[in-house]
Write an enzyme that holds these catalytic residues in place. Structure first.
Site, PDB file in Angstrom:
ATOM      1  N   HIS A   2      11.904 -42.649  -3.137  1.00 15.76           N
ATOM      2  CA  HIS A   2      11.782 -41.266  -2.653  1.00 15.76           C
ATOM      3  C   HIS A   2      13.131 -40.582  -2.828  1.00 15.76           C
ATOM      4  N   LYS A   3      13.397 -40.156  -4.073  1.00 14.77           N
ATOM      5  CA  LYS A   3      14.698 -39.581  -4.428  1.00 14.77           C
ATOM      6  C   LYS A   3      15.110 -38.447  -3.483  1.00 14.77           C
ATOM      7  N   ASN A 136       4.400 -25.832   7.712  1.00 14.00           N
ATOM      8  CA  ASN A 136       3.023 -25.899   7.202  1.00 14.00           C
ATOM      9  C   ASN A 136       2.897 -25.034   5.948  1.00 14.00           C
ATOM     10  N   PHE A 137       1.781 -25.186   5.275  1.00  6.47           N
ATOM     11  CA  PHE A 137       1.408 -24.372   4.094  1.00  6.47           C
ATOM     12  C   PHE A 137       2.394 -24.509   2.942  1.00  6.47           C
ATOM     13  N   LEU A 138       2.988 -25.709   2.807  1.00  4.26           N
ATOM     14  CA  LEU A 138       3.775 -26.002   1.603  1.00  4.26           C
ATOM     15  C   LEU A 138       2.818 -26.048   0.418  1.00  4.26           C
ATOM     16  N   CYS A 139       3.059 -25.219  -0.568  1.00  2.00           N
ATOM     17  CA  CYS A 139       2.144 -25.154  -1.705  1.00  2.00           C
ATOM     18  C   CYS A 139       2.886 -24.743  -2.961  1.00  2.00           C
ATOM     19  N   LEU A 149      10.007 -28.733  -7.442  1.00  2.20           N
ATOM     20  CA  LEU A 149      10.114 -27.459  -6.719  1.00  2.20           C
ATOM     21  C   LEU A 149       9.955 -27.677  -5.210  1.00  2.20           C
ATOM     22  N   ALA A 150       9.120 -28.649  -4.817  1.00  5.48           N
ATOM     23  CA  ALA A 150       8.876 -28.876  -3.382  1.00  5.48           C
ATOM     24  C   ALA A 150      10.177 -29.182  -2.633  1.00  5.48           C
ATOM     25  N   THR A 172       2.703 -32.344   9.378  1.00  7.46           N
ATOM     26  CA  THR A 172       1.694 -33.358   9.070  1.00  7.46           C
ATOM     27  C   THR A 172       1.460 -33.336   7.575  1.00  7.46           C
ATOM     28  N   LEU A 388      -2.142 -26.969  12.569  1.00  8.21           N
ATOM     29  CA  LEU A 388      -3.254 -26.296  11.897  1.00  8.21           C
ATOM     30  C   LEU A 388      -3.374 -26.710  10.433  1.00  8.21           C
TER      31      LEU A 388
HETATM   32  S1  NHW Z   1       0.799 -31.032   4.043  1.00  7.90           S
HETATM   33  C1  NHW Z   1       0.144 -30.106   2.697  1.00  7.90           C
HETATM   34  C2  NHW Z   1       1.089 -30.011   1.534  1.00  7.90           C
HETATM   35  N1  NHW Z   1       0.488 -29.209   0.482  1.00  7.90           N
HETATM   36  C3  NHW Z   1      -0.416 -29.668  -0.390  1.00  7.90           C
HETATM   37  O1  NHW Z   1      -0.771 -30.824  -0.414  1.00  7.90           O
HETATM   38  C4  NHW Z   1      -1.007 -28.623  -1.334  1.00  7.90           C
HETATM   39  C5  NHW Z   1      -1.289 -29.153  -2.703  1.00  7.90           C
HETATM   40  N2  NHW Z   1      -0.114 -29.752  -3.280  1.00  7.90           N
HETATM   41  C6  NHW Z   1       0.982 -29.053  -3.669  1.00  7.90           C
HETATM   42  O2  NHW Z   1       1.047 -27.836  -3.554  1.00  7.90           O
HETATM   43  C7  NHW Z   1       1.151 -29.720   5.269  1.00  7.90           C
HETATM   44  C8  NHW Z   1       2.143 -29.851  -4.225  1.00  7.90           C
HETATM   45  O3  NHW Z   1       1.657 -31.098  -4.679  1.00  7.90           O
HETATM   46  C9  NHW Z   1       3.283 -30.057  -3.202  1.00  7.90           C
HETATM   47  C10 NHW Z   1       4.335 -30.983  -3.800  1.00  7.90           C
HETATM   48  C11 NHW Z   1       3.937 -28.724  -2.880  1.00  7.90           C
HETATM   49  C12 NHW Z   1       2.784 -30.706  -1.905  1.00  7.90           C
HETATM   50  N3  NHW Z   1       5.269 -32.946   2.321  1.00  7.90           N
HETATM   51  O4  NHW Z   1       7.814 -30.539  -6.428  1.00  7.90           O
HETATM   52  P1  NHW Z   1       7.528 -31.978  -6.589  1.00  7.90           P
HETATM   53  C13 NHW Z   1       2.515 -29.145   5.029  1.00  7.90           C
HETATM   54  O5  NHW Z   1       2.624 -28.079   4.451  1.00  7.90           O
HETATM   55  C14 NHW Z   1       7.573 -34.751  -1.910  1.00  7.90           C
HETATM   56  C15 NHW Z   1       6.574 -33.271   2.100  1.00  7.90           C
HETATM   57  O6  NHW Z   1       7.844 -32.575  -7.917  1.00  7.90           O
HETATM   58  P2  NHW Z   1       4.734 -31.321  -6.356  1.00  7.90           P
HETATM   59  C16 NHW Z   1       3.713 -29.902   5.527  1.00  7.90           C
HETATM   60  C17 NHW Z   1       7.410 -36.017  -2.721  1.00  7.90           C
HETATM   61  O7  NHW Z   1       7.376 -37.143  -1.850  1.00  7.90           O
HETATM   62  N4  NHW Z   1       7.035 -33.733   0.929  1.00  7.90           N
HETATM   63  O8  NHW Z   1       5.996 -32.299  -6.222  1.00  7.90           O
HETATM   64  C18 NHW Z   1       4.914 -29.777   4.611  1.00  7.90           C
HETATM   65  C19 NHW Z   1       8.614 -35.970  -3.624  1.00  7.90           C
HETATM   66  O9  NHW Z   1       9.787 -36.359  -2.923  1.00  7.90           O
HETATM   67  P3  NHW Z   1      10.358 -37.859  -3.107  1.00  7.90           P
HETATM   68  C20 NHW Z   1       6.157 -33.866  -0.075  1.00  7.90           C
HETATM   69  O10 NHW Z   1       3.538 -32.176  -6.311  1.00  7.90           O
HETATM   70  C21 NHW Z   1       6.089 -30.552   5.156  1.00  7.90           C
HETATM   71  C22 NHW Z   1       8.750 -34.478  -3.927  1.00  7.90           C
HETATM   72  O11 NHW Z   1       8.008 -33.791  -2.859  1.00  7.90           O
HETATM   73  C23 NHW Z   1       4.791 -33.555   0.093  1.00  7.90           C
HETATM   74  O12 NHW Z   1       4.893 -30.385  -7.495  1.00  7.90           O
HETATM   75  C24 NHW Z   1       7.331 -30.391   4.325  1.00  7.90           C
HETATM   76  C25 NHW Z   1       8.114 -34.103  -5.255  1.00  7.90           C
HETATM   77  O13 NHW Z   1       8.302 -32.744  -5.431  1.00  7.90           O
HETATM   78  C26 NHW Z   1       4.370 -33.085   1.344  1.00  7.90           C
HETATM   79  N5  NHW Z   1       3.076 -32.745   1.596  1.00  7.90           N
HETATM   80  O14 NHW Z   1       4.786 -30.458  -5.002  1.00  7.90           O
HETATM   81  C27 NHW Z   1       8.505 -31.115   4.890  1.00  7.90           C
HETATM   82  N6  NHW Z   1       4.164 -33.781  -1.074  1.00  7.90           N
HETATM   83  O15 NHW Z   1      11.494 -37.998  -2.158  1.00  7.90           O
HETATM   84  C28 NHW Z   1       9.144 -30.371   6.024  1.00  7.90           C
HETATM   85  C29 NHW Z   1       5.096 -34.232  -1.925  1.00  7.90           C
HETATM   86  O16 NHW Z   1       9.206 -38.779  -2.762  1.00  7.90           O
HETATM   87  C30 NHW Z   1      10.398 -31.060   6.549  1.00  7.90           C
HETATM   88  N7  NHW Z   1       6.295 -34.303  -1.336  1.00  7.90           N
HETATM   89  O17 NHW Z   1      10.748 -38.008  -4.539  1.00  7.90           O
HETATM   90  C31 NHW Z   1      11.075 -30.308   7.663  1.00  7.90           C
HETATM   91  C32 NHW Z   1      11.819 -29.068   7.199  1.00  7.90           C
HETATM   92  C33 NHW Z   1      12.406 -28.187   8.328  1.00  7.90           C
HETATM   93  C34 NHW Z   1      13.598 -28.913   9.046  1.00  7.90           C
HETATM   94  C35 NHW Z   1      14.252 -28.012  10.115  1.00  7.90           C
HETATM   95  C36 NHW Z   1      15.340 -28.695  10.912  1.00  7.90           C
HETATM   96  C1  EN5 Z   2      -1.977 -30.049   7.242  1.00  7.08           C
HETATM   97  N1  EN5 Z   2      -2.403 -29.146   8.256  1.00  7.08           N
HETATM   98  O1  EN5 Z   2      -9.226 -35.600   2.763  1.00  7.08           O
HETATM   99  C2  EN5 Z   2      -3.138 -30.696   6.562  1.00  7.08           C
HETATM  100  N2  EN5 Z   2     -10.481 -34.488   4.213  1.00  7.08           N
HETATM  101  O2  EN5 Z   2     -11.828 -37.133   6.250  1.00  7.08           O
HETATM  102  C3  EN5 Z   2      -2.713 -31.385   5.293  1.00  7.08           C
HETATM  103  N3  EN5 Z   2     -13.631 -36.117   3.948  1.00  7.08           N
HETATM  104  O3  EN5 Z   2     -13.129 -34.048   4.616  1.00  7.08           O
HETATM  105  C4  EN5 Z   2      -3.275 -32.765   5.153  1.00  7.08           C
HETATM  106  N4  EN5 Z   2     -13.757 -37.423  -0.837  1.00  7.08           N
HETATM  107  O4  EN5 Z   2     -15.081 -38.100   4.818  1.00  7.08           O
HETATM  108  C5  EN5 Z   2      -4.746 -32.827   5.004  1.00  7.08           C
HETATM  109  N5  EN5 Z   2     -17.048 -37.073   4.629  1.00  7.08           N
HETATM  110  C6  EN5 Z   2      -5.277 -34.187   4.719  1.00  7.08           C
HETATM  111  C7  EN5 Z   2      -6.772 -34.148   4.575  1.00  7.08           C
HETATM  112  C8  EN5 Z   2      -7.221 -33.592   3.238  1.00  7.08           C
HETATM  113  C9  EN5 Z   2      -8.695 -33.322   3.173  1.00  7.08           C
HETATM  114  C10 EN5 Z   2      -9.478 -34.571   3.349  1.00  7.08           C
HETATM  115  C11 EN5 Z   2     -11.322 -35.610   4.521  1.00  7.08           C
HETATM  116  C12 EN5 Z   2     -11.046 -36.059   5.925  1.00  7.08           C
HETATM  117  C13 EN5 Z   2     -12.777 -35.174   4.358  1.00  7.08           C
HETATM  118  C14 EN5 Z   2     -15.055 -35.886   3.920  1.00  7.08           C
HETATM  119  C15 EN5 Z   2     -15.544 -35.545   2.540  1.00  7.08           C
HETATM  120  C16 EN5 Z   2     -15.218 -36.581   1.521  1.00  7.08           C
HETATM  121  C17 EN5 Z   2     -15.612 -36.156   0.139  1.00  7.08           C
HETATM  122  C18 EN5 Z   2     -15.161 -37.186  -0.863  1.00  7.08           C
HETATM  123  C19 EN5 Z   2     -15.735 -37.134   4.478  1.00  7.08           C
HETATM  124  C20 EN5 Z   2     -17.824 -38.084   5.266  1.00  7.08           C
HETATM  125  C21 EN5 Z   2     -18.502 -37.443   6.472  1.00  7.08           C
HETATM  126  C22 EN5 Z   2     -19.590 -38.322   7.101  1.00  7.08           C
HETATM  127  C23 EN5 Z   2     -20.489 -37.457   7.988  1.00  7.08           C
HETATM  128  C24 EN5 Z   2     -21.566 -38.307   8.630  1.00  7.08           C
HETATM  129  C25 EN5 Z   2     -20.979 -39.470   9.382  1.00  7.08           C
HETATM  130  C26 EN5 Z   2     -20.047 -40.288   8.520  1.00  7.08           C
HETATM  131  C27 EN5 Z   2     -18.979 -39.444   7.899  1.00  7.08           C
END
Ligand code: NHW
Ligand code: EN5
Length: 388
Positions: A2-3, A136-139, A149-150, A172, A388
């Site tokens: 995890h660089k 939240n809402f990192l995207c 970029l993340a 989360t 959320l």
């Molecule tokens: S979790 C939802 C996050 N969003 C998504 O999953 C949406 C779809 N995915 C994307 O948009 C709820 C991209 O895949 C994202 C990563 C942007 C996720 N948290 O840019 P690179 C939140 O919003 C690390 C933290 O190349 P990418 C919570 C990964 O481990 N880190 O990846 C957010 C790697 O680092 P490493 C995450 O796929 C909390 C690096 O990013 C992560 O283009 C944030 C790779 O970057 C995640 N969900 O973009 C932290 N996913 O060390 C807040 C990947 O392993 C911390 N990575 O090399 C606290 C800050 C405030 C402190 C104040 C004191």
């Molecule tokens: C930060 N706020 O995986 C959030 N959802 O179980 C970021 N599965 O809906 C992190 N794969 O199990 C979010 N149906 C992490 C969660 C990302 C979204 C996600 C899961 C949670 C989900 C469903 C659909 C699966 C589709 C195939 C699932 C089974 C339901 C079944 C109903 C009847 C009784 C047995 C279970």
């Protein structure tokens, strides 16, 4: 491995077994004068944008970025579809900082291509109430993934949080990072089983017909508990008292005051719903339940575009059994046309999940703290925090 995360003040995998490290901040605050004054550099084609969510056009751009690029399940069948009203609610709590609503846009087209946000919160860990940011809402847009970029977004939100003299955060994720304080399971309660099966959210059980399945998940038409009603503004003080007393039982939980409760729990149509039990005899508020509304887009289905999901939020039972209270929550969610009711195995939720016919999902939710160690972590049932 995890660089980026190896450079951050978070619990590291190599320290997981080390019980000599104390609970609390991992590193001390630095003087504000030493907090970097200017934004981290972005690749040349992009620029930072502090987002004004009162601007409907900007809010629409954020909605669209997330609706197309935010979190999907592991088989890419569903994608979270947070509504504009929900985003405004989630991002503008009491004393929010506009500087923590951070966009990245293309300089030329002005298109929003990435986002991260924080909101302020007081979170208690054991007996320590800490000012934190909830991140939240990192995207990052799908076309800009894997370009590191993340980490730039995370460093930039960290800098802006530090500028407010706040040094801890809670977040989360569905992915494992260094290192969770706890790992929760999603559970799902079918309200509209036929649609859930049609879109592939759930499957017909073995030796089950559709009509048996529909019957299995049937619910009464109206709540059963006498005195069960929607929460109103006049209930804020009573709900705050109930909730504060209840959350005091958990190892990690928000420290809500009345101002917070009014924002986070007063019902808002299709955003957050709260109900309580007012004793028909004493008019005392004895129980409380709530859920938030987060639809998911259904990807690649000919018949349906969205799933309407309710997510269990904060629930408190003192007189009505939690199972009965949550059964009434299921009934009102069904009345309001939700397709599924979701819950995590946090707080006392295990006590009703199986009995009320929730089934385990395929998703997990890992909880993290930034710059705060909790030795050995905690169990989901010791967690009193829902993000959320
Ligand atoms: S979790 C939802 C996050 N969003 C998504 O999953 C949406 C779809 N995915 C994307 O948009 C709820 C991209 O895949 C994202 C990563 C942007 C996720 N948290 O840019 P690179 C939140 O919003 C690390 C933290 O190349 P990418 C919570 C990964 O481990 N880190 O990846 C957010 C790697 O680092 P490493 C995450 O796929 C909390 C690096 O990013 C992560 O283009 C944030 C790779 O970057 C995640 N969900 O973009 C932290 N996913 O060390 C807040 C990947 O392993 C911390 N990575 O090399 C606290 C800050 C405030 C402190 C104040 C004191
Ligand atoms: C930060 N706020 O995986 C959030 N959802 O179980 C970021 N599965 O809906 C992190 N794969 O199990 C979010 N149906 C992490 C969660 C990302 C979204 C996600 C899961 C949670 C989900 C469903 C659909 C699966 C589709 C195939 C699932 C089974 C339901 C079944 C109903 C009847 C009784 C047995 C279970």
């Amino acid at each position: 491995r995890h660089k980026f995360w190896e450079t951050q003040p978070v619990g590291q995998f190599r320290d997981v077994a080390d019980t000599s490290l104390p609970d609390g901040p991992i590193e001390p605050p630095t003087p504000l004068s030493e907090v970097r004054a200017d934004p981290y550099p972005l690749p040349a084609a992009f620029e930072w944008l502090t987002c004004d969510l009162d601007d409907d056009a900007l809010l629409a751009d954020l909605y669209s970025l997330l609706a197309h690029n935010y979190v999907e399940d592991d088989e890419n069948m569903f994608r979270f579809n947070y509504s504009p009203a929900f985003l405004r609610w989630a991002l503008k709590p009491p004393s929010f900082f506009r500087a923590w609503h951070i966009g990245v846009r293309a300089k030329e087209s002005k298109k929003l291509v990435a986002f991260i946000s924080g909101v302020p919160a007081r979170i208690r860990a054991r007996d320590d109430v800490v000012r934190m940011a909830e991140i939240n809402f990192l995207c990052v847009h799908k076309k800009l993934r894997s370009k590191r970029l993340a980490p730039v977004l995370i460093r930039e939100v960290t800098r802006r949080v530090h500028q407010e003299n706040i040094w801890q955060a809670a977040y989360t994720a569905g992915v494992v990072l260094p290192t969770p304080i706890t790992t929760c399971r999603y559970w799902h309660r079918s309200l509209n089983p036929k649609k859930l099966i049609d879109v592939g959210f759930s499957r017909l059980g073995p030796r089950m017909t559709m009509s048996r399945t529909v019957r299995l998940y049937k619910l009464p038409d109206a709540p059963l508990t006498p005195g069960f009603r929607r929460m109103e503004l006049r209930d804020v003080a009573a709900v705050t008292r109930l909730l504060r007393a209840y959350l005091a039982r958990f190892v990690v939980a928000p420290d809500f005051d009345e101002v917070d409760v009014e924002h986070w729990l007063l019902p808002q149509e299709d955003v957050v719903d709260s109900y309580l039990v007012e004793s028909p005899e004493t008019h005392e508020v004895t129980d409380f339940c709530s859920f938030y509304t987060l639809p998911s887009s259904v990807l690649n289905n000919a018949n349906y575009a969205t799933l309407k999901a309710a997510y269990s939020y904060y629930n408190v039972s003192t007189k009505t059994a939690l199972q009965q209270l949550m059964n009434d929550a299921l009934i009102v969610a069904k009345q309001k046309n939700y397709d599924v009711f979701n819950a995590l195995d946090v707080m006392e939720n295990e006590s009703f999940l199986k009995e009320l016919k929730f089934g385990p999902g395929d998703g997990q939710l890992h909880y993290y703290l930034y710059n705060y160690r909790i030795r050995n972590g905690i169990k989901p049932s010791e967690l009193g925090l829902v993000l959320l």
